[in-house]
Design an enzyme around this catalytic site. Structure first.
Site, short mmCIF file in Angstrom:
data_model
loop_
_atom_site.label_atom_id
_atom_site.label_comp_id
_atom_site.label_asym_id
_atom_site.label_seq_id
_atom_site.Cartn_x
_atom_site.Cartn_y
_atom_site.Cartn_z
N HIS A 137 -23.30 -40.64 19.71
CA HIS A 137 -23.09 -41.15 21.07
C HIS A 137 -23.07 -42.68 21.07
O HIS A 137 -22.25 -43.30 21.74
CB HIS A 137 -24.18 -40.62 22.01
CG HIS A 137 -24.15 -39.13 22.18
ND1 HIS A 137 -22.98 -38.44 22.44
CD2 HIS A 137 -25.13 -38.18 22.11
CE1 HIS A 137 -23.23 -37.15 22.54
NE2 HIS A 137 -24.53 -36.97 22.33
N ARG A 180 -20.41 -34.01 16.23
CA ARG A 180 -19.89 -33.63 14.90
C ARG A 180 -19.72 -34.84 14.01
O ARG A 180 -20.00 -34.81 12.81
CB ARG A 180 -18.55 -32.89 15.06
CG ARG A 180 -18.71 -31.43 15.42
CD ARG A 180 -17.43 -30.84 15.92
NE ARG A 180 -17.15 -31.28 17.28
CZ ARG A 180 -15.99 -31.10 17.88
NH1 ARG A 180 -14.99 -30.50 17.25
NH2 ARG A 180 -15.81 -31.51 19.13
N TRP A 181 -19.27 -35.96 14.59
CA TRP A 181 -19.09 -37.20 13.82
C TRP A 181 -20.41 -37.58 13.16
O TRP A 181 -20.45 -37.93 11.97
CB TRP A 181 -18.62 -38.31 14.77
CG TRP A 181 -18.37 -39.63 14.14
CD1 TRP A 181 -17.18 -40.10 13.64
CD2 TRP A 181 -19.33 -40.69 13.92
NE1 TRP A 181 -17.34 -41.37 13.15
CE2 TRP A 181 -18.65 -41.76 13.30
CE3 TRP A 181 -20.69 -40.84 14.19
CZ2 TRP A 181 -19.28 -42.95 12.94
CZ3 TRP A 181 -21.33 -42.02 13.82
CH2 TRP A 181 -20.62 -43.06 13.21
N LEU A 217 -7.62 -52.90 35.85
CA LEU A 217 -7.83 -51.48 35.55
C LEU A 217 -8.97 -50.89 36.38
O LEU A 217 -10.05 -51.48 36.45
CB LEU A 217 -8.18 -51.36 34.06
CG LEU A 217 -8.58 -49.98 33.55
CD1 LEU A 217 -7.35 -49.11 33.40
CD2 LEU A 217 -9.29 -50.09 32.20
N GLU A 266 0.52 -34.61 31.24
CA GLU A 266 0.89 -34.37 29.84
C GLU A 266 -0.38 -34.42 28.99
O GLU A 266 -1.20 -35.33 29.16
CB GLU A 266 1.86 -35.47 29.35
CG GLU A 266 3.17 -35.48 30.09
CD GLU A 266 4.00 -34.24 29.80
OE1 GLU A 266 3.97 -33.73 28.67
OE2 GLU A 266 4.70 -33.79 30.74
N ASP A 273 -14.75 -36.67 23.19
CA ASP A 273 -15.43 -35.55 22.52
C ASP A 273 -15.56 -35.81 21.01
O ASP A 273 -14.72 -36.50 20.42
CB ASP A 273 -14.62 -34.28 22.77
CG ASP A 273 -15.39 -33.04 22.37
OD1 ASP A 273 -16.63 -33.09 22.29
OD2 ASP A 273 -14.74 -32.01 22.13
N GLY A 274 -16.59 -35.21 20.42
CA GLY A 274 -16.73 -35.24 18.97
C GLY A 274 -17.85 -36.12 18.46
O GLY A 274 -18.03 -36.25 17.24
N SER A 326 -12.29 -28.19 29.66
CA SER A 326 -13.74 -28.30 29.88
C SER A 326 -14.13 -28.77 31.29
O SER A 326 -14.92 -29.71 31.44
CB SER A 326 -14.37 -29.22 28.83
OG SER A 326 -14.09 -28.76 27.54
N ARG A 379 -28.12 -29.44 27.45
CA ARG A 379 -28.48 -29.99 26.13
C ARG A 379 -29.97 -30.31 26.07
O ARG A 379 -30.63 -30.41 27.10
CB ARG A 379 -27.65 -31.24 25.86
CG ARG A 379 -26.18 -30.89 25.78
CD ARG A 379 -25.35 -31.99 25.22
NE ARG A 379 -23.98 -31.51 25.11
CZ ARG A 379 -23.04 -32.09 24.40
NH1 ARG A 379 -23.30 -33.19 23.73
NH2 ARG A 379 -21.83 -31.58 24.34
N ARG A 403 -27.35 -36.57 16.37
CA ARG A 403 -26.27 -36.65 17.35
C ARG A 403 -26.28 -37.96 18.14
O ARG A 403 -25.24 -38.48 18.53
CB ARG A 403 -26.37 -35.46 18.31
CG ARG A 403 -26.17 -34.11 17.62
CD ARG A 403 -26.40 -32.97 18.60
NE ARG A 403 -25.56 -33.11 19.76
CZ ARG A 403 -24.29 -32.69 19.81
NH1 ARG A 403 -23.75 -32.09 18.78
NH2 ARG A 403 -23.58 -32.86 20.90
C1 FPP Z 1 -19.01 -35.23 23.80
O1 FPP Z 1 -19.28 -35.17 22.44
C2 FPP Z 1 -19.51 -36.48 24.32
C3 FPP Z 1 -20.46 -36.60 25.26
C4 FPP Z 1 -21.14 -35.44 25.88
C5 FPP Z 1 -20.91 -37.91 25.70
C6 FPP Z 1 -19.87 -38.99 25.73
C7 FPP Z 1 -20.57 -40.26 25.63
C8 FPP Z 1 -20.11 -41.36 25.02
C9 FPP Z 1 -18.76 -41.50 24.51
C10 FPP Z 1 -20.96 -42.53 24.82
C11 FPP Z 1 -21.78 -42.84 25.96
C12 FPP Z 1 -21.00 -43.49 27.03
C13 FPP Z 1 -21.56 -43.75 28.18
C14 FPP Z 1 -20.87 -44.61 29.17
C15 FPP Z 1 -22.89 -43.23 28.47
P1 FPP Z 1 -20.21 -34.01 21.92
O2 FPP Z 1 -21.61 -34.50 21.92
O3 FPP Z 1 -19.99 -32.79 22.72
O4 FPP Z 1 -19.69 -33.85 20.47
P2 FPP Z 1 -19.52 -32.48 19.66
O5 FPP Z 1 -18.46 -31.69 20.41
O6 FPP Z 1 -19.05 -32.94 18.33
O7 FPP Z 1 -20.85 -31.82 19.65
#
Ligand code: FPP
Length: 267
Positions: A60, A47-48, A154, A230, A43-44, A219, A94, A56
Site C-alpha cells: 500500500h 500481491r506486489w 484536474l 472503454e 489493485d495489486g 468490483s 480486511r 501487505r
Molecule cells: C487494492 O490492492 C488496493 C487497495 C485496497 C488500496 C489502494 C491504496 C493505495 C493505492 C495506496 C493508498 C492510497 C491512499 C490515498 C490511501 P489489494 O490490497 O487488494 O491488492 P491484492 O489484490 O494484490 O491483494
C-alpha cells in the site's frame, strides 16, 4: 560491490529505455482526442508486497508512489477528471491492522502532497460514505477539499469508503426524499436526474477505466457511470504502475471506435 554496480547500471538502462518509450508514446498521443475522465482501480498492492516477501502494508505504501506519478501525468496532459478507487465499502472486511494502515496512509498522503496538488491546480473531490470514516481521515480529506476548492485543473475524485451500489442507494434515497417533499415528480425522474444525484454529479462519465494487476472485474466501482466506458486491463501491479502505463492505455484508447450503441459513419 561489482554486482551492486552492475545492478545500478541495469537500473539506469531500464530507466533510459522507459524514458525513450515515454517520449515515443507522448508523440503518438493525439492531444485533441484525450479522454475527459479516467477511472482507475488501484489493485495489486498486496500481491506486489507478498511476492517480495513483504507484508501487505508495504504494498500500500509503494502504491502511493504510483498514485503520485499518475496524478502528475494526468495533470500534465490536461485530463479533466481522474477517479481513483482507494478503499471500497467491502474493504472493511480486511484485518483491522490493514484498515488502520490504509486510513493512516490517506492522512499522510494528503498532508504530504497538498502543496504539490495545489501547485498543479488539482482539485480534490472525495466520493464515498465519508461520515463513516475515522475523524483523522475526515479531517485530512476536509483539509484537502478546502485547500484545493478554487483549483481549476484536474479534478481528482478519491473513492474512499466507496461502493457503486451504495452510491445508487444514496441517490435513490435523495430522489425519494424530493418526491416526498414535493420538489420532484415521478415523471421527472430521468437518467440525468439519477446522474445528478450520484457522488459524481455534474461530471462526465469516465471514458476510460484502467485496472492493473490482472483481475478482470469492476468490483462495485462506478456501476452507473461505466455504461459506455472503454476498459483497459494490465498485468502490472499497482505499485509498479507509472506514467508509461497511462500513456500505453491512452494510445490504445485512441485506436478504439466508440459507437455508444449506434453505428459509425459509412457502416
Ligand atoms: C487494492 O490492492 C488496493 C487497495 C485496497 C488500496 C489502494 C491504496 C493505495 C493505492 C495506496 C493508498 C492510497 C491512499 C490515498 C490511501 P489489494 O490490497 O487488494 O491488492 P491484492 O489484490 O494484490 O491483494
Amino acid at each position: 560491490m561489482f554486482n551492486q554496480i552492475v545492478r545500478f547500471w541495469r537500473r539506469k538502462d531500464t530507466e533510459n529505455c522507459a524514458e525513450a518509450e515515454v517520449n515515443e508514446l507522448i508523440k503518438r498521443i493525439d492531444k485533441n482526442k484525450l479522454p475527459c475522465h479516467i477511472a482507475i482501480i488501484m489493485d495489486g498492492n498486496g500481491r506486489w508486497a507478498l511476492r517480495r516477501g513483504l507484508t501487505r502494508s508495504y504494498g500500500h505504501r509503494a502504491g502511493i508512489e504510483a498514485l503520485r506519478d499518475v496524478v502528475r501525468i494526468c495533470s500534465e496532459l490536461g485530463i479533466g477528471f481522474l477517479t481513483l478507487y482507494a478503499f471500497s465499502t467491502e474493504n472493511w472486511k480486511r484485518p483491522q491492522e490493514e484498515i488502520d494502515i490504509l486510513m493512516n496512509l490517506l492522512v499522510e498522503y494528503f498532508y504530504k502532497e497538498i502543496d504539490e496538488l495545489c501547485e498543479n491546480g488539482v482539485r480534490v473531490h472525495p466520493i464515498g460514505r465519508l461520515a463513516e470514516l475515522p475523524a483523522s481521515a475526515r479531517k485530512a480529506i476536509d483539509m484537502a477539499v478546502q485547500r484545493t476548492r478554487e483549483n481549476k485543473g484536474l479534478t481528482m475524485n478519491l473513492a474512499f469508503n466507496y461502493g457503486g451500489r451504495n452510491e445508487i442507494v444514496d441517490a435513490v434515497r435523495a430522489i425519494a426524499a424530493k418526491l416526498v417533499n414535493g420538489t420532484l415528480r415521478i415523471e421527472q425522474i430521468s437518467e440525468k436526474v439519477i446522474s445528478d444525484h450520484l457522488y459524481t454529479a455534474g461530471q462526465p462519465d469516465p471514458d476510460l477505466l484502467i485496472r492493473p494487476s490482472g483481475d478482470l472485474r469492476i468490483s462495485n466501482f462506478l456501476l452507473w457511470q461505466l455504461a459506455y466506458t472503454e476498459f483497459w486491463f494490465s498485468s502490472v501491479m499497482w505499485p509498479d504502475f507509472r506514467r508509461i502505463h497511462i500513456l500505453q492505455a491512452l494510445v490504445d484508447y485512441q485506436q478504439r471506435e466508440r459507437r455508444f450503441g449506434g453505428l459509425n459513419k459509412g457502416t
